[in-house]
Design an enzyme around this catalytic site. Sequence first.
Site, short mmCIF file in Angstrom:
data_model
loop_
_atom_site.label_atom_id
_atom_site.label_comp_id
_atom_site.label_asym_id
_atom_site.label_seq_id
_atom_site.Cartn_x
_atom_site.Cartn_y
_atom_site.Cartn_z
N HIS A 39 -6.53 14.00 -5.66
CA HIS A 39 -6.12 14.05 -7.07
C HIS A 39 -4.76 13.36 -7.26
O HIS A 39 -4.55 12.61 -8.21
CB HIS A 39 -5.95 15.50 -7.54
CG HIS A 39 -7.20 16.33 -7.53
ND1 HIS A 39 -7.39 17.36 -6.64
CD2 HIS A 39 -8.30 16.30 -8.30
CE1 HIS A 39 -8.55 17.94 -6.87
NE2 HIS A 39 -9.13 17.32 -7.88
N GLY B 79 -12.02 9.29 -9.51
CA GLY B 79 -12.18 9.02 -8.09
C GLY B 79 -13.56 8.49 -7.75
O GLY B 79 -14.57 8.95 -8.31
P1 AMP Z 1 -12.16 17.37 -9.86
O1 AMP Z 1 -10.94 18.22 -9.96
O2 AMP Z 1 -13.00 17.67 -8.66
O3 AMP Z 1 -12.94 17.29 -11.14
O4 AMP Z 1 -11.62 15.90 -9.60
C1 AMP Z 1 -10.76 15.27 -10.52
C2 AMP Z 1 -10.72 13.81 -10.22
O5 AMP Z 1 -10.24 13.60 -8.88
C3 AMP Z 1 -12.10 13.15 -10.29
O6 AMP Z 1 -11.99 11.88 -10.89
C4 AMP Z 1 -12.48 13.04 -8.84
O7 AMP Z 1 -13.40 11.99 -8.57
C5 AMP Z 1 -11.14 12.77 -8.21
N1 AMP Z 1 -11.18 13.10 -6.78
C6 AMP Z 1 -11.65 14.25 -6.22
N2 AMP Z 1 -11.58 14.18 -4.88
C7 AMP Z 1 -11.06 12.97 -4.58
C8 AMP Z 1 -10.76 12.29 -3.35
N3 AMP Z 1 -10.98 12.86 -2.16
N4 AMP Z 1 -10.24 11.05 -3.42
C9 AMP Z 1 -10.02 10.46 -4.63
N5 AMP Z 1 -10.28 11.04 -5.81
C10 AMP Z 1 -10.80 12.28 -5.78
#
Ligand code: AMP
Length: 278
Positions: free
Chosen positions: A34, A144
């Site tokens: 994140h 991501g």
């Molecule tokens: P989430 O909190 O899981 O909804 O993720 C929020 C954002 O962070 C989304 O755009 C995800 O794709 C991105 N994200 C989650 N894990 C990763 C990672 N390991 N590397 C890069 N971006 C990530």
Amino acid sequence: MQIVTSLEELRAARRLRPAPLGLVPTMGYLHSGHISLVQRARAESESVAASIFVNPTQFGPTEDLAKYPRNLEGDLNLLEAAGTDLVWLPTPAQMYPTGYQTWVEVDGLASPLEGAMRPGHFRGVTTVVAKLFNAFQPQRAYFGQKDAQQAAVICRMARDLDFPVEIVICPTLREADGLAMSSRNSYLNTDERQAAPVLFRSLNAARAAYYAGERNAEKLRQIMTDTLIAEPLARLQYVSCADYDSLQELQEINGKILLSMAVYIGKTRLIDNFVLEN
Ligand code: AMP
């Protein structure tokens, strides 16, 4: 760093921030993946905003909404250290007040893969992201590659609905052993955590075959499957070798592809993917 809860406060705070504003939507329990999005936004934008909202409408009835991990204080510390200017913490009742009945739905791209396994998931995602775009009016929004189909669906939505926002897709951050960082990794016990890099290993095996010249998509799916089923703690839900643009399953490969999978390690559902091109 300014922290706001109501939409009115957010709009007032937003108006005072110089453009371009880069937005990083999250569900919290933040990790370095994140934060890499926040850092990219910080490097490219005059103002950086983030949202933390565990969006109930993207969880299915049997999914982990109630036990989704939360750590607001830790999240705010990480966001502040990464240079975030503005954080919005909406509540479910604010986002979806009584009587709420409007949905944003992408057709084709949201149907296969995660869409097939998690009915209604992308409708929840696109609806909340559309609401976040309306609330923040960002010039750029950062997502991501870890959630490859989500990124594709959001790009499609932004184009189709003429949101004046550039969608920036950022690389997947991984642990030292290759496991893609995810808030859900915190559910894994010690044995499961040791088994979890099998997703990365199976993607690497397929990538090696691809770069050795393999262009039969079924063979690549088989290579991923063989690696995954060799891990006793892994239960495969799907593997895919799909066209990158349409997300349709391939037979012969002749362009950019998305290798992806969903795998249960114990009770925890993990996803991962590689994009391959030439
Ligand atoms: P989430 O909190 O899981 O909804 O993720 C929020 C954002 O962070 C989304 O755009 C995800 O794709 C991105 N994200 C989650 N894990 C990763 C990672 N390991 N590397 C890069 N971006 C990530």
